[in-house]
Every structure is written in structure tokens, then in C-alpha cells.
Design an enzyme around this catalytic site. Structure first.
Site, PDB file in Angstrom:
ATOM      1  N   GLU A  70       0.788  -1.241   0.000  1.00 14.96           N
ATOM      2  CA  GLU A  70       0.000   0.000   0.000  1.00 14.96           C
ATOM      3  C   GLU A  70       0.820   1.291   0.000  1.00 14.96           C
ATOM      4  OE1 GLU A  70      -2.660  -0.647   3.335  1.00 14.96           O
ATOM      5  OE2 GLU A  70      -3.312  -2.565   2.522  1.00 14.96           O
TER       6      GLU A  70
ATOM      7  N   GLU B 109      -6.190 -11.223  -0.529  1.00 11.91           N
ATOM      8  CA  GLU B 109      -7.136 -10.626   0.426  1.00 11.91           C
ATOM      9  C   GLU B 109      -8.558 -10.550  -0.127  1.00 11.91           C
ATOM     10  OE1 GLU B 109      -5.593  -7.095   2.300  1.00 11.91           O
ATOM     11  OE2 GLU B 109      -3.517  -7.724   2.012  1.00 11.91           O
TER      12      GLU B 109
HETATM   13  O1  9MR Z   1      -7.336  -8.353   8.547  1.00 16.60           O
HETATM   14  C1  9MR Z   1      -6.314  -7.635   9.214  1.00 16.60           C
HETATM   15  C2  9MR Z   1      -6.827  -7.192  10.568  1.00 16.60           C
HETATM   16  O2  9MR Z   1      -7.068  -8.310  11.399  1.00 16.60           O
HETATM   17  C3  9MR Z   1      -5.802  -6.272  11.233  1.00 16.60           C
HETATM   18  O3  9MR Z   1      -6.357  -5.727  12.424  1.00 16.60           O
HETATM   19  C4  9MR Z   1      -5.423  -5.131  10.291  1.00 16.60           C
HETATM   20  C5  9MR Z   1      -4.291  -4.311  10.878  1.00 16.60           C
HETATM   21  O4  9MR Z   1      -3.134  -5.058  11.005  1.00 16.60           O
HETATM   22  O5  9MR Z   1      -4.986  -5.652   9.053  1.00 16.60           O
HETATM   23  C6  9MR Z   1      -5.940  -6.418   8.390  1.00 16.60           C
HETATM   24  O6  9MR Z   1      -5.405  -6.873   7.146  1.00 16.60           O
HETATM   25  C7  9MR Z   1      -5.056  -5.856   6.225  1.00 16.60           C
HETATM   26  C8  9MR Z   1      -3.854  -6.343   5.447  1.00 16.60           C
HETATM   27  O7  9MR Z   1      -2.821  -6.666   6.333  1.00 16.60           O
HETATM   28  C9  9MR Z   1      -3.399  -5.305   4.434  1.00 16.60           C
HETATM   29  N1  9MR Z   1      -4.481  -4.918   3.568  1.00 16.60           N
HETATM   30  C10 9MR Z   1      -5.707  -4.503   4.227  1.00 16.60           C
HETATM   31  C11 9MR Z   1      -6.170  -5.594   5.182  1.00 16.60           C
HETATM   32  C12 9MR Z   1      -7.473  -5.227   5.818  1.00 16.60           C
HETATM   33  O8  9MR Z   1      -7.295  -4.095   6.605  1.00 16.60           O
END
Ligand code: 9MR
Length: 375
Positions: A160, A265
Site C-alpha cells: 500500500e 485478500e
Molecule cells: O485483517 C487484518 C486485521 O485483522 C488487522 O487488524 C489489520 C491491521 O493489522 O490488518 C488487516 O489486514 C489488512 C492487510 O494486512 C493489508 N491490507 C488490508 C487488510 C485489511 O485491513
């Protein structure tokens, strides 16, 4: 009498055949369906990594051949304090993947979010210099990638870094190091494990600006001789956004740059969103209201149908481009796991994944698995 027995017997046999077919249908492993097309992966949360959700793990082993850790390999999890690496959960995750013959993905090495404050500050609380931040990034990446060398197959190296309009996200990595942090991150990862696949991963990739920004970045990296194996298009989708055609344009655009495309994802929210294009920025949060949590007692038939159709449409697209797509990864096993129950509004009930809260495959999983045969 004989006739009646015969009829009864035939009915019983038909019922048995019918339920056996349905049973078979229920358990056709997705990984077999997509065997010659792409890896089918899933994110594992803490409960799964520690083996506390056995029903979900059974699904993982039946249907998936690739795993990614949802959280335990982020910087704040691996190095919460400078030099204090915590590998227990990540080790467990990698062991699980190896034991079960999975294509293992490390997520992620450099991300503006979930990077602890210390990473960017010195002992006096002042922002560190470019040199210091590069050194910290190098140490983190080298330590982590070397530890799992030859075991983790691919890394989300940078996550990102590009905004929806194609400009750079003004993160600490960017403001202190400059756009070079991306090249450096890839180089450090490559040096630590030359065989590992290396990816750039981002959300809202169907947007024109983001598509162009990422393509520009890939060209620069390639021109500089940097190894980038693939681009992860995070599939945080909703029922009416984005348009399939826009998503397809991005698959084609990234693939034309000579990299593998991965759908990472993947999940499809059915809940009302505050904005049409929500992206997946974890820092955006909105207040809870009963009206925006409409399906607490289950998903109505018409919405279930829309969700099914949406999944089928996207899988049809992925299969159309299976020569360009190397992996499709779901962001969780069952609906109960999903981050979408708490984002962008905390405490809602969403239904975004392939398996329901009772660990049952949703009926459309069967339909997805039939697409290859039909096309
Ligand atoms: O699903 C993930 C959630 O449990 C965490 O709290 C969050 C912060 O670390 O990250 C979420 O996953 C993210 C991923 O790592 C990067 N792309 C966006 C995802 C959804 O926020």
C-alpha cells in the site's frame, strides 16, 4: 406387495444417490478444481495458527494449497521493540504451511500501517535520518527473510505505497527515505533470499489512478534491474464496486509489465458502506448505527443471491485470465473470522467469505467449482 417393495427400494436408492452426489459436491476441494490454474490460498489468524480452530483448519487443508498470515508477520508483531524479534507465532505459521505442503506467503515486510513508532524515532523521540531508517528497514527485512529462507515462498515486500490517484502515499517511509524505499525494500529482500518471490500488494487496484501509479512504479523498478515477481491486487470488494471491467483492465495492465498477478485478500462485503469506494485503509472508522447492521439474523435470500453472483462473476474473470494469475487468496476461512465484521464500522455482522459461521461451504462454492467445466 413385491411392487411396493420394489418402488420403495428404488426411492431409497435414488435418495442415496442424490445425497451422495450432494455430499460429493460439498467436498470437492477447491485446490483440485483450480489445480492447473492458480494457487487457491487463505489467510490464517492467530486462532488457526495456534491450532485452536480445528474445524477451520480442516477446511484449510481440504480446500487450500497456499497460506498467508493475516497479522503475525507485520512489523509490529515481529519487532515490537528495536532488536526484540518475536518469532513464535510466525514460526508456528510457517511450520503449519510446511507440514501441510502449502505455498507460503509472508505478509508483509514494509507497510506504513502497523509499523511501531520506534521504527521512525531516535532515543530522544526525534525523527530518524534517512540513513538510520534505511538501516532499520534493512535489518528488519534481512532478519525476517533470512530466517524463513527457502521456506516462505513469496513475500509481500511493500504494501500500500500508492494512493488512489497514483501519487505516493505520504508515509514515514516515503517522507524520510523518499520513493527509493520501495526499491531498497525489494533489494534487501532479494539479497536475503534470492529464490523467494517478491510482490507489491495494494487495495483499490481497479482504480485508474492507482493502476497507472503502480504501472509507473513497476516500470521504474524494472528499469533499475529490481526483481519484482508479482503484483497483489487486494480483493476487498463489495456487491456493486468495483466494476468487473475495471478490475480486468488492471489484471491486463499489470500482466503486461511482465509480472504475475495475484488476487490477494479476497472478500466481498454485503453491508452498507459509508462510501462507494471504501478501499481497505484500516485507519478509517465510522460510528455504529443499527441501520447499517441490517443482517444480524442471517442473510436474506436476495442478498445471498447477489453475493453468489458476484463471487461467480469474479471467479469467471480470474479463470479467464488464469494464464496471468498465479494465486487467488481469501482473506479468512469463515465469515466469523473476517476483519469486515469490525471495519469500517465496529461490531457488525458481515458475510464476505466462502464458508459460513457453521463452517459450511456456501452453496455458491459449488457453483464456483463448476465454472471451469462450463467455460
Ligand atoms: O485483517 C487484518 C486485521 O485483522 C488487522 O487488524 C489489520 C491491521 O493489522 O490488518 C488487516 O489486514 C489488512 C492487510 O494486512 C493489508 N491490507 C488490508 C487488510 C485489511 O485491513
Amino acid at each position: 406387495m413385491r411392487k411396493v417393495v420394489l418402488i420403495l427400494f428404488s426411492c431409497l436408492a435414488a435418495m442415496l444417490v442424490f445425497s451422495y452426489k450432494n455430499y460429493k459436491r460439498e467436498i470437492i476441494p477447491l485446490k483440485d478444481i483450480f489445480k492447473d490454474k492458480f494457487y487457491i490460498g487463505v489467510a490464517l489468524n492467530t486462532r488457526k495458527i495456534w491450532g485452536r480452530d480445528t474445524a477451520a483448519l480442516q477446511i484449510v487443508n481440504t480446500h487450500f494449497n497456499s497460506v498467508v498470515a493475516e497479522n503475525c508477520m507485520k512489523i509490529n508483531a515481529l519487532q515490537p521493540r528495536e532488536g526484540h524479534f518475536q518469532f513464535r507465532e510466525a514460526d508456528k505459521f510457517v511450520d503449519f504451511g510446511l507440514r501441510n505442503n502449502m505455498f507460503i506467503i509472508g505478509h508483509n515486510l514494509v507497510w506504513h500501517s502497523q509499523a511501531p513508532d520506534w521504527f521512525f524515532k531516535d532515543h530522544n523521540g526525534e525523527e530518524v535520518s534517512r540513513e538510520v531508517l534505511i538501516e532499520r528497514m534493512k535489518k528488519h527485512i534481512t532478519t525476517v527473510v533470512s530466517r524463513y529462507k527457502g521456506r516462505v515462498n513469496g513475500w509481500d515486500v511493500v504494501n500500500e505505497a500508492v494512493l488512489d490517484d497514483g501519487s505516493w502515499r505520504k508515509s514515514k517511509f516515503y517522507s524520510i527515505i523518499g520513493e527509493d524505499f520501495i526499491r531498497l525494500a525489494f533489494e534487501f529482500a532479494h539479497a536475503a533470499d534470492p529464490m523467494a518471490e517478491l510482490y507489491y500488494n495494494d487495495f483499490s487496484m481497479a482504480r485508474e489512478g492507482k493502476r497507472q501509479g503502480v504501472v509507473k512504479m513497476l516500470r521504474k523498478l524494472k528499469a533499475g534491474g529490481v526483481k519484482v515477481t508479482g503484483v497483489g491486487m487486494q480483493g476487498h470488494l463489495s456487491l456493486d464496486y468495483p466494476k468487473i471491467a475495471d478490475f480486468e483492465k488492471s489484471i491486463l495492465a499489470f500482466s503486461a509489465e511482465g509480472v504475475n498477478v495475484m488476487i490477494t485478500e479476497l472478500d466481498i462485503t454485503v453491508l452498507p458502506t459509508p462510501r462507494r469506494n471504501m478501499g481497505a485503509d484500516v485507519n478509517q472508522n465510522y460510528a455504529y448505527k443499527k441501520e447499517i447492521n441490517p443482517y444480524t439474523d442471517g442473510l436474506p435470500e436476495n442478498v445471498t443471491k447477489q453475493l453468489a453472483q458476484r463471487y461467480i462473476d469474479f471467479f469467471r474473470l480470474f479463470l479467464k485470465h488464469e494464464d496471468k494469475i498465479s494465486r487467488v487468496t481469501l482473506w479468512g476461512v469463515t465469515d466469523a473470522d473476517s476483519w469486515l465484521n469490525n471495519w469500517p464500522v465496529f461490531g457488525r455482522k458481515d458475510y464476505p467469505l466462502l464458508f459460513d459461521r457453521q463452517y459450511k461451504a456456501k452453496p455458491f462454492v459449488q457453483m464456483i467449482s463448476q465454472i471451469p467445466a462450463k467455460e
